[in-house]
Design a protein around this motif. Structure first.
Motif, PDB file in Angstrom:
ATOM      1  N   ARG A  78     -10.571   1.240  -6.339  1.00  7.10           N
ATOM      2  CA  ARG A  78     -10.202  -0.156  -6.099  1.00  7.10           C
ATOM      3  C   ARG A  78      -8.784  -0.252  -5.549  1.00  7.10           C
ATOM      4  O   ARG A  78      -8.509  -1.004  -4.615  1.00  7.10           O
ATOM      5  CB  ARG A  78     -10.324  -0.971  -7.379  1.00  7.10           C
ATOM      6  CG  ARG A  78      -9.889  -2.412  -7.166  1.00  7.10           C
ATOM      7  CD  ARG A  78      -9.949  -3.244  -8.424  1.00  7.10           C
ATOM      8  NE  ARG A  78      -9.411  -4.564  -8.142  1.00  7.10           N
ATOM      9  CZ  ARG A  78      -8.689  -5.254  -9.000  1.00  7.10           C
ATOM     10  NH1 ARG A  78      -8.442  -4.775 -10.198  1.00  7.10           N
ATOM     11  NH2 ARG A  78      -8.237  -6.437  -8.675  1.00  7.10           N
ATOM     12  N   ARG A  80      -7.059   1.945  -3.811  1.00 10.51           N
ATOM     13  CA  ARG A  80      -7.023   2.372  -2.408  1.00 10.51           C
ATOM     14  C   ARG A  80      -7.642   1.324  -1.493  1.00 10.51           C
ATOM     15  O   ARG A  80      -7.113   1.041  -0.412  1.00 10.51           O
ATOM     16  CB  ARG A  80      -7.732   3.703  -2.249  1.00 10.51           C
ATOM     17  CG  ARG A  80      -6.941   4.852  -2.801  1.00 10.51           C
ATOM     18  CD  ARG A  80      -7.619   6.167  -2.566  1.00 10.51           C
ATOM     19  NE  ARG A  80      -6.782   7.241  -3.049  1.00 10.51           N
ATOM     20  CZ  ARG A  80      -7.216   8.434  -3.367  1.00 10.51           C
ATOM     21  NH1 ARG A  80      -8.495   8.732  -3.229  1.00 10.51           N
ATOM     22  NH2 ARG A  80      -6.389   9.352  -3.805  1.00 10.51           N
ATOM     23  N   ARG A  81      -8.767   0.758  -1.900  1.00  4.35           N
ATOM     24  CA  ARG A  81      -9.439  -0.261  -1.083  1.00  4.35           C
ATOM     25  C   ARG A  81      -8.539  -1.478  -0.883  1.00  4.35           C
ATOM     26  O   ARG A  81      -8.364  -1.959   0.237  1.00  4.35           O
ATOM     27  CB  ARG A  81     -10.752  -0.670  -1.750  1.00  4.35           C
ATOM     28  CG  ARG A  81     -11.543  -1.706  -0.957  1.00  4.35           C
ATOM     29  CD  ARG A  81     -12.820  -2.143  -1.664  1.00  4.35           C
ATOM     30  NE  ARG A  81     -12.514  -2.832  -2.913  1.00  4.35           N
ATOM     31  CZ  ARG A  81     -12.876  -2.406  -4.123  1.00  4.35           C
ATOM     32  NH1 ARG A  81     -13.564  -1.294  -4.278  1.00  4.35           N
ATOM     33  NH2 ARG A  81     -12.553  -3.097  -5.198  1.00  4.35           N
ATOM     34  N   GLU A  82      -7.926  -1.958  -1.948  1.00  2.58           N
ATOM     35  CA  GLU A  82      -7.115  -3.164  -1.846  1.00  2.58           C
ATOM     36  C   GLU A  82      -5.788  -2.917  -1.134  1.00  2.58           C
ATOM     37  O   GLU A  82      -5.320  -3.775  -0.385  1.00  2.58           O
ATOM     38  CB  GLU A  82      -6.919  -3.789  -3.229  1.00  2.58           C
ATOM     39  CG  GLU A  82      -8.226  -4.356  -3.748  1.00  2.58           C
ATOM     40  CD  GLU A  82      -8.093  -5.114  -5.049  1.00  2.58           C
ATOM     41  OE1 GLU A  82      -6.957  -5.453  -5.455  1.00  2.58           O
ATOM     42  OE2 GLU A  82      -9.141  -5.382  -5.672  1.00  2.58           O
ATOM     43  N   ILE A  83      -5.195  -1.746  -1.329  1.00  2.00           N
ATOM     44  CA  ILE A  83      -3.975  -1.415  -0.587  1.00  2.00           C
ATOM     45  C   ILE A  83      -4.310  -1.296   0.898  1.00  2.00           C
ATOM     46  O   ILE A  83      -3.560  -1.754   1.760  1.00  2.00           O
ATOM     47  CB  ILE A  83      -3.317  -0.122  -1.123  1.00  2.00           C
ATOM     48  CG1 ILE A  83      -2.717  -0.368  -2.514  1.00  2.00           C
ATOM     49  CG2 ILE A  83      -2.269   0.416  -0.156  1.00  2.00           C
ATOM     50  CD1 ILE A  83      -1.552  -1.341  -2.540  1.00  2.00           C
ATOM     51  N   ALA A  85      -6.686  -2.833   2.506  1.00  2.00           N
ATOM     52  CA  ALA A  85      -6.909  -4.187   3.019  1.00  2.00           C
ATOM     53  C   ALA A  85      -5.574  -4.909   3.225  1.00  2.00           C
ATOM     54  O   ALA A  85      -5.399  -5.629   4.203  1.00  2.00           O
ATOM     55  CB  ALA A  85      -7.796  -4.973   2.062  1.00  2.00           C
ATOM     56  N   TRP A  86      -4.650  -4.682   2.346  1.00  2.00           N
ATOM     57  CA  TRP A  86      -3.348  -5.338   2.420  1.00  2.00           C
ATOM     58  C   TRP A  86      -2.505  -4.783   3.568  1.00  2.00           C
ATOM     59  O   TRP A  86      -1.839  -5.517   4.283  1.00  2.00           O
ATOM     60  CB  TRP A  86      -2.635  -5.165   1.082  1.00  2.00           C
ATOM     61  CG  TRP A  86      -1.278  -5.770   1.000  1.00  2.00           C
ATOM     62  CD1 TRP A  86      -0.963  -7.100   1.058  1.00  2.00           C
ATOM     63  CD2 TRP A  86      -0.045  -5.065   0.838  1.00  2.00           C
ATOM     64  NE1 TRP A  86       0.403  -7.262   0.927  1.00  2.00           N
ATOM     65  CE2 TRP A  86       0.988  -6.032   0.793  1.00  2.00           C
ATOM     66  CE3 TRP A  86       0.283  -3.734   0.705  1.00  2.00           C
ATOM     67  CZ2 TRP A  86       2.318  -5.692   0.631  1.00  2.00           C
ATOM     68  CZ3 TRP A  86       1.614  -3.386   0.544  1.00  2.00           C
ATOM     69  CH2 TRP A  86       2.609  -4.372   0.519  1.00  2.00           C
ATOM     70  N   THR A  87      -2.547  -3.439   3.753  1.00  2.00           N
ATOM     71  CA  THR A  87      -1.724  -2.814   4.787  1.00  2.00           C
ATOM     72  C   THR A  87      -2.429  -2.741   6.128  1.00  2.00           C
ATOM     73  O   THR A  87      -1.786  -2.517   7.149  1.00  2.00           O
ATOM     74  CB  THR A  87      -1.338  -1.375   4.387  1.00  2.00           C
ATOM     75  OG1 THR A  87      -2.521  -0.578   4.270  1.00  2.00           O
ATOM     76  CG2 THR A  87      -0.537  -1.356   3.103  1.00  2.00           C
ATOM     77  N   GLY A  88      -3.755  -2.869   6.125  1.00  2.00           N
ATOM     78  CA  GLY A  88      -4.513  -2.722   7.354  1.00  2.00           C
ATOM     79  C   GLY A  88      -4.794  -1.275   7.712  1.00  2.00           C
ATOM     80  O   GLY A  88      -5.334  -0.971   8.779  1.00  2.00           O
ATOM     81  N   SER A  91      -8.622   3.463   4.155  1.00  2.00           N
ATOM     82  CA  SER A  91      -8.372   4.448   3.083  1.00  2.00           C
ATOM     83  C   SER A  91      -8.588   5.873   3.546  1.00  2.00           C
ATOM     84  O   SER A  91      -7.948   6.781   3.056  1.00  2.00           O
ATOM     85  CB  SER A  91      -9.241   4.144   1.866  1.00  2.00           C
ATOM     86  OG  SER A  91     -10.608   4.230   2.208  1.00  2.00           O
TER      87      SER A  91
END
Length: 95
Positions: A78, A80-83, A85-88, A91
């Motif tokens: 989770r 890695r997925r959310e980071i 999404a946040w950074t573009g 993963s």
């Protein structure tokens, strides 16, 4: 699992929930943020013997699958997925 210490996060309750074990935690400190009251554990504001007894009895009746699901919200996957999404940044690129 009964976890009365006051800590910033409290990884041990999350580890217990990952194994399907409901937890009883202190309302003070970070452990209370990892528990979903009534689904993965019980949050206590005092540790009188009768209060602990009631909390343990309530926790014993909770579903282990709900505990595991709550622990999954703190997973590496989770994060890695959310980071990503946040950074573009996908993963796969960060691994």
């Amino acid at each position: 699992y009964v976890f009365p210490p006051v800590e910033d996060f409290g990884i041990m309750p999350v580890e217990a929930m990952a194994l399907g074990t409901p937890v009883v935690v202190n309302a003070v400190g970070g452990a209370c943020d990892s528990v979903e009251p009534g689904r993965s554990g019980v949050v206590l504001h005092d540790f009188a013997p009768s209060t602990i007894r009631s909390a343990v009895e309530a926790a014993a009746g909770l579903d282990g699958a709900d505990c595991r699901a709550r622990a999954d919200t703190f997973s590496t996957t989770r994060f890695r997925r959310e980071i990503g999404a946040w950074t573009g940044i996908p993963s796969a690129v960060r691994s």
